[in-house]
Design a protein around this motif. Structure first.
Motif, short mmCIF file in Angstrom:
data_model
loop_
_atom_site.label_atom_id
_atom_site.label_comp_id
_atom_site.label_asym_id
_atom_site.label_seq_id
_atom_site.Cartn_x
_atom_site.Cartn_y
_atom_site.Cartn_z
N VAL A 188 0.38 -1.21 0.11
CA VAL A 188 0.33 -0.09 0.27
C VAL A 188 0.81 1.83 -0.04
O VAL A 188 0.29 2.40 -0.34
N GLY A 189 2.25 1.07 0.64
CA GLY A 189 2.52 2.48 0.91
C GLY A 189 2.24 3.70 1.87
O GLY A 189 1.71 3.07 2.67
N PHE A 190 2.43 4.81 1.78
CA PHE A 190 1.87 5.89 2.52
C PHE A 190 1.85 7.29 1.48
O PHE A 190 2.94 7.27 1.28
N LEU A 191 1.42 7.98 2.56
CA LEU A 191 1.53 9.87 2.07
C LEU A 191 2.46 9.61 3.46
O LEU A 191 2.67 9.59 4.19
N ASP A 192 3.13 11.29 2.61
CA ASP A 192 3.97 12.17 3.90
C ASP A 192 2.97 13.38 5.05
O ASP A 192 1.18 13.31 4.44
N ARG A 197 1.67 14.17 0.70
CA ARG A 197 1.77 13.24 -0.61
C ARG A 197 2.37 11.81 -0.96
O ARG A 197 3.01 11.14 -0.23
N PRO A 198 1.57 11.09 -2.12
CA PRO A 198 2.01 9.87 -2.02
C PRO A 198 3.52 9.84 -2.42
O PRO A 198 4.19 10.27 -2.90
N GLN A 199 3.82 8.11 -1.02
CA GLN A 199 5.61 7.95 -1.41
C GLN A 199 6.17 6.83 -2.39
O GLN A 199 7.32 6.56 -2.14
N ALA A 200 4.81 6.00 -1.72
CA ALA A 200 5.79 4.09 -2.37
C ALA A 200 3.41 3.62 -2.36
O ALA A 200 3.10 4.40 -2.35
N GLY A 201 3.93 2.47 -2.77
CA GLY A 201 3.39 1.58 -3.44
C GLY A 201 2.15 2.36 -4.29
O GLY A 201 1.65 3.33 -4.96
N LEU A 202 0.77 1.56 -3.39
CA LEU A 202 -0.62 2.12 -4.54
C LEU A 202 -0.89 3.30 -4.29
O LEU A 202 -2.09 4.03 -4.92
N GLU A 203 -0.75 3.43 -3.03
CA GLU A 203 -0.88 5.99 -2.85
C GLU A 203 0.00 6.27 -3.85
O GLU A 203 -0.94 7.32 -4.53
N LEU A 204 1.20 5.78 -4.45
CA LEU A 204 1.31 5.93 -5.16
C LEU A 204 1.81 5.72 -6.34
O LEU A 204 1.02 6.82 -7.60
N PRO A 218 3.64 2.32 8.17
CA PRO A 218 3.78 3.29 8.00
C PRO A 218 2.98 4.76 8.44
O PRO A 218 3.09 5.79 7.64
N ASN A 219 2.51 4.15 9.93
CA ASN A 219 1.92 5.45 10.79
C ASN A 219 3.32 5.88 10.81
O ASN A 219 1.92 6.98 11.46
N LYS A 220 4.06 5.33 10.72
CA LYS A 220 5.49 5.97 11.38
C LYS A 220 6.47 6.02 10.70
O LYS A 220 7.28 5.54 11.03
N TYR A 221 6.29 6.54 9.16
CA TYR A 221 7.12 5.88 8.15
C TYR A 221 8.61 6.50 8.59
O TYR A 221 9.71 5.79 7.62
N TRP A 222 8.80 7.90 8.54
CA TRP A 222 9.53 8.56 9.30
C TRP A 222 10.74 8.31 10.47
O TRP A 222 11.75 8.22 10.36
N LEU A 235 1.36 -3.84 -9.58
CA LEU A 235 2.03 -3.80 -8.43
C LEU A 235 2.98 -2.44 -8.93
O LEU A 235 3.71 -2.54 -10.14
N PRO A 236 3.30 -2.11 -8.06
CA PRO A 236 3.86 -0.71 -7.96
C PRO A 236 5.61 -1.29 -7.86
O PRO A 236 6.12 -1.45 -7.34
N GLY A 237 6.03 0.16 -9.44
CA GLY A 237 7.63 -0.26 -9.43
C GLY A 237 7.63 -1.70 -9.58
O GLY A 237 8.91 -1.68 -10.08
#
Length: 596
Positions: free
Chosen positions: A184-188, A192-199, A290-294, A403-405
Motif C-alpha cells: 500500500v505504501g504511505f502518504l507523507d 503526498r504519496p511516497q510509495a506503493g499503491l498510494e503512489l 506506514p503510520n510512523k514511516y519517518w 503492482l507498483p514499480g
C-alpha cells in the motif's frame, strides 16, 4: 353658545376662539413630507442602482453555506472488506486571544487567556501552564493542538468560546500497521504519496469531491431553493484489493520469523490464484509501519518481489522441463544418466552436492534437483529454440501488473546465448538470467493452470454500495500445451511426496513443489552467497493456487530451499487450505485432464 361660554368662565376655563390654520404651516408640513419622501426614494434608488450587487453578495454570505472539499482519499479494503487504509477527519485547534469571549458575555468583553486555558485543559489533556506557554504574547493565530479526534473537537465546540477555531483536515491511517506496508505504501505529512499503491494509483485513490453551496434558514436548516441535482451525492467508492488480511497476517509472521532466525537479508511470500492471477498474499520482511514511516530506512519502502531481480535456480527446472516436452526433445517416460559432472565449453558443471545420481527419470531429476541431468536434457534443445521459448515466456518483458514499480527480467542477447554453450547450460538449472519473484510465481501458475500466462494483480477495482468498477485485465495468453504442463505438475508432486519438498506435506492433500538454492553473485563474477526458495502448487487434483517463498542471503550453515523456505510455505499452505475451505484431495494426476 353664550350659555356655554358663561359657564366655562365661571368654572375658570380659558376659552379660545377657533380660527382656521395658517396656509403657511401647511406648506411647511407638506415640504417636510415631500423632503422625507424624496429622501426615501433617493435612498431606495441608491440601493437598487448602486449598492444592489454589494448587498446581494452580503446576503448570500449570510443566507448560504459553502462547503469546500477536504481533499480526502478513498479507503483501501482487503478482499473481504476489512480496512487497510482510511482517511479520518482530524482537527487543528487555533486560538485568537484578542477575541476571547464566553457565551453570555456582553459585546466587547475580552476574557483573559488563563480563563480560557482552564476550560481547555481537560479536553486537551494539558496543564493550564502548558496552554498559557503556547499562548505566549501572541494576540492571534496560536496553534494549540493538532490531530484532535472528532470527539475531542465536539467537546471543545460545546464550550462555545469565541476566539477558538477548529480546522478540519483528513489524516491517512493504516489500521494494520506494517501488514500491508510493502504493497500500500504511505502518504507523507503533507499528504503526498511516497510509495506503493498510494503512489502508483494516486489519481484513482482521490475522491471525486466538489464545492457545494446550499441556501439555509435562520437556524441553519438547508432550504430547497436553487439546489442543483447531485449536491448531496458523495463519492462512496473504495479501492478493494485481492489480498486477504488473514492469510497476509500468517505470511508476514512466518517470513519475518524465518528471516530473523536465519540472519537473512530479506524474504518474500506470494500466494497467487492460478486462473485469475489474483494475489491473496504478498508479504515482505523486513517491513515498516506506514503510520510512523519517518522512523525507518527508505530502503524498506519498496516491494522487492516486483522491483528486484534474482536468479531463480532450481525452482526454474520445472519450467525448463515443460519447454523440453513442448519442443518434443524428451518424452514423459524418458531417462537421463547423471554421472555427477558435465563439461560445457570447457566449464565443469556439477550437482549441488557434487555427487552422481545414476540413471534418473525426469520426476527423479526434480526430486534430487540434478543439475547435470538438467544440462543434458536442455542440451537436446536447439539453443535458438531455447532462447526463443524463454523470450515467449516474457522473461525480459515488463510485466502487465498493477503492482507498483514492477521491473522486467534480464536474459543474455540471442547472439551470446546461442554462440556460447555455457549460457543455455547454466540456464537449464535456473542461472545466468534473472527474474523477479513475481515472475517466477506467474510461470509456476502457468504450469498449474494448463499453460496460460495470467496477469498477476492485487486490485479488484472500485467498490461501492450502489456501483462498482472492476479492474480490466489483459486476456491470458496460451503459451504451453495442457499436456506438457500436466506432466510436469505430476513430476512436481513427487518432489513433495519423496523429494526435497517432503516437509511441505499436508496429510490428505496432494501438493506439488520444487525447492531452489541458487548461488548469488554480488558483482557478477563471484557467487559467494545464496538465495533459498520453494514454490508449491495445490491441490494437484484440482490446482487453484501457487505459493512461493524466497529468502535472500541466509547466513547460517545448511541453508537450503528445503530448510529455509519449505517450513514457511507449509504454514501458509495449511492456513490457505482452511481459509479457502479446500476439501481433501482425491484421485491421481489423470483428473487434471478435466480441468485442461
Amino acid at each position: 353658545m353664550t350659555n356655554f361660554n358663561s359657564r366655562d368662565k365661571r368654572m375658570g376655563f380659558k376659552v379660545k376662539t377657533l380660527s382656521p390654520l395658517s396656509g403657511y404651516r401647511f406648506r411647511i408640513v407638506f415640504f417636510i413630507l415631500c423632503l422625507g419622501l424624496g429622501g426615501l426614494f433617493f435612498r431606495v434608488g441608491w440601493i437598487q442602482l448602486l449598492q444592489s450587487e454589494e448587498l446581494k453578495a452580503k446576503a448570500r454570505v449570510v443566507q448560504t453555506e459553502k462547503k469546500s472539499p477536504l481533499g480526502t482519499r478513498r479507503s483501501i479494503l482487503d478482499r473481504n472488506g476489512k480496512l487497510v487504509a482510511i482517511d479520518e477527519k482530524r482537527f487543528k485547534l487555533w486560538a485568537h486571544p484578542r477575541y476571547f469571549n464566553f457565551p453570555g458575555d456582553s459585546y466587547g468583553t475580552v476574557r483573559k487567556p488563563v480563563e480560557v486555558a482552564k476550560l481547555l485543559s481537560l479536553p486537551l489533556s494539558k496543564s493550564v501552564d502548558d496552554i498559557l506557554k503556547d499562548f505566549g504574547n501572541y494576540s492571534s493565530g496560536v496553534k494549540l493542538a493538532d490531530g484532535l479526534t472528532q470527539e475531542k473537537a465536539n467537546e471543545i465546540k460545546k464550550l462555545g468560546i469565541s476566539g477558538i477555531d477548529l480546522e478540519a483536515y483528513p489524516q491517512r491511517l493504516y489500521p494494520h500497521g506494517s501488514l500491508f506496508a510493502n504493497v500500500v505504501g504511505f502518504l507523507d505529512l503533507d499528504r503526498r504519496p511516497q510509495a506503493g499503491l498510494e503512489l502508483s494509483l494516486d489519481r484513482k485513490l482521490r475522491r471525486l469531491e466538489k464545492t457545494s453551496v446550499l441556501s439555509k434558514g435562520a437556524d441553519g436548516t438547508p432550504l430547497p431553493i436553487g439546489i442543483k441535482r447531485g449536491v448531496f451525492d458523495e463519492d462512496q467508492l473504495n479501492l478493494q484489493l485481492t489480498l486477504d488480511v488473514r492469510l497476509q497476517e500468517v505470511a508476514v509472521k512466518e517470513i519475518s520469523k524465518q528471516v530473523k532466525e536465519w540472519n537473512a537479508k530479506k524474504g518474500v511470500v506470494i500466494v497467487m490464484n492460478i486462473d485469475s492471477g489474483e494475489l491473496l498474499a504478498l508479504a515482505s520482511a523486513p517491513s515498516y509501519d506506514p503510520n510512523k514511516y519517518w522512523e525507518y530506512s527508505p530502503s524498506l519502502f519498496k516491494e522487492w518481489s516486483v522491483q528486484e531481480l534474482f536468479e531463480p535456480g532450481s525452482t526454474f527446472k520445472p519450467i525448463n522441463l515443460a519447454l523440453a516436452l513442448e519442443e518434443g526433445v524428451i518424452n514423459p517416460n524418458g531417462e537421463i544418466n547423471d554421472d555427477g559432472l558435465v563439461t560445457v565449453g570447457g566449464w565443469p558443471l556439477s550437482n549441488w552436492d557434487r555427487n552422481p545420481n545414476g540413471i534418473l527419470n525426469f520426476a527423479e531429476v526434480l526430486q534430487v534437483s540434478s543439475n547435470v541431468g538438467m544440462v543434458k536434457i536442455m542440451r537436446k534443445l536447439n539453443p535458438t529454440s531455447y532462447w526463443q521459448r524463454l523470450k515467449q515466456l516474457g522473461i525480459d518483458e515488463m510485466p502487465e501488473t498493477d503492482l507498483p514499480g514492477a521491473v522486467a527480467g534480464h536474459i543474455k542477447s540471442k547472439q551470446i546465448f546461442v554462440n556460447q554453450p555455457i549460457e543455455p547450460a547454466v540456464a537449464s538449472f535456473g542461472q545466468g538470467f534473472s527474474i523477479t519473484p513475481l515472475k517466477l510465481a506467474q510461470l509456476h501458475a502457468l504450469i498449474a493452470n494448463g499453460g496460460k500466462l495470467v496477469t498477476p494483480h492485487i486490485t479488484k477495482g472500485l467498490k461501492g454500495d450502489y456501483q462498482s468498477f472492476s479492474t480490466r485485465l489483459p486476456e491470458s495468453k496460451q503459451v504451453l500445451t495442457p499436456e506438457a504442463t500436466k506432466t510436469v505438475l505430476g513430476w512436481m508432486e513427487t518432489v513433495v511426496e519423496k523429494g526435497s519438498g517432503i516437509e511441505a506435506t499436508v496429510p490428505g492433500y496432494r501438493i506439488g513443489g520444487k525447492t531452489g538454492t541458487a548461488q548469488k553473485s554480488q558483482d557478477g563474477k563471484n557467487y559467494d552467497s545464496k538465495i533459498c526458495s520453494f514454490v508449491a502448487s495445490l491441490p494437484i487434483d484440482d490446482p487453484r493456487f501457487v505459493v512461493l517463498v524466497v529468502v535472500d542471503e541466509p547466513q547460517k550453515p545448511f541453508a537450503y530451499g528445503s530448510t529455509v523456505a519449505v517450513p514457511v510455505a507449509k504454514k501458509i499452505i495449511e492456513t490457505l487450505l482452511v481459509i479457502e475451505q479446500i476439501p481433501p484431495s482425491t484421485g491421481r494426476i489423470e483428473n487434471l485432464a478435466k480441468k485442461s
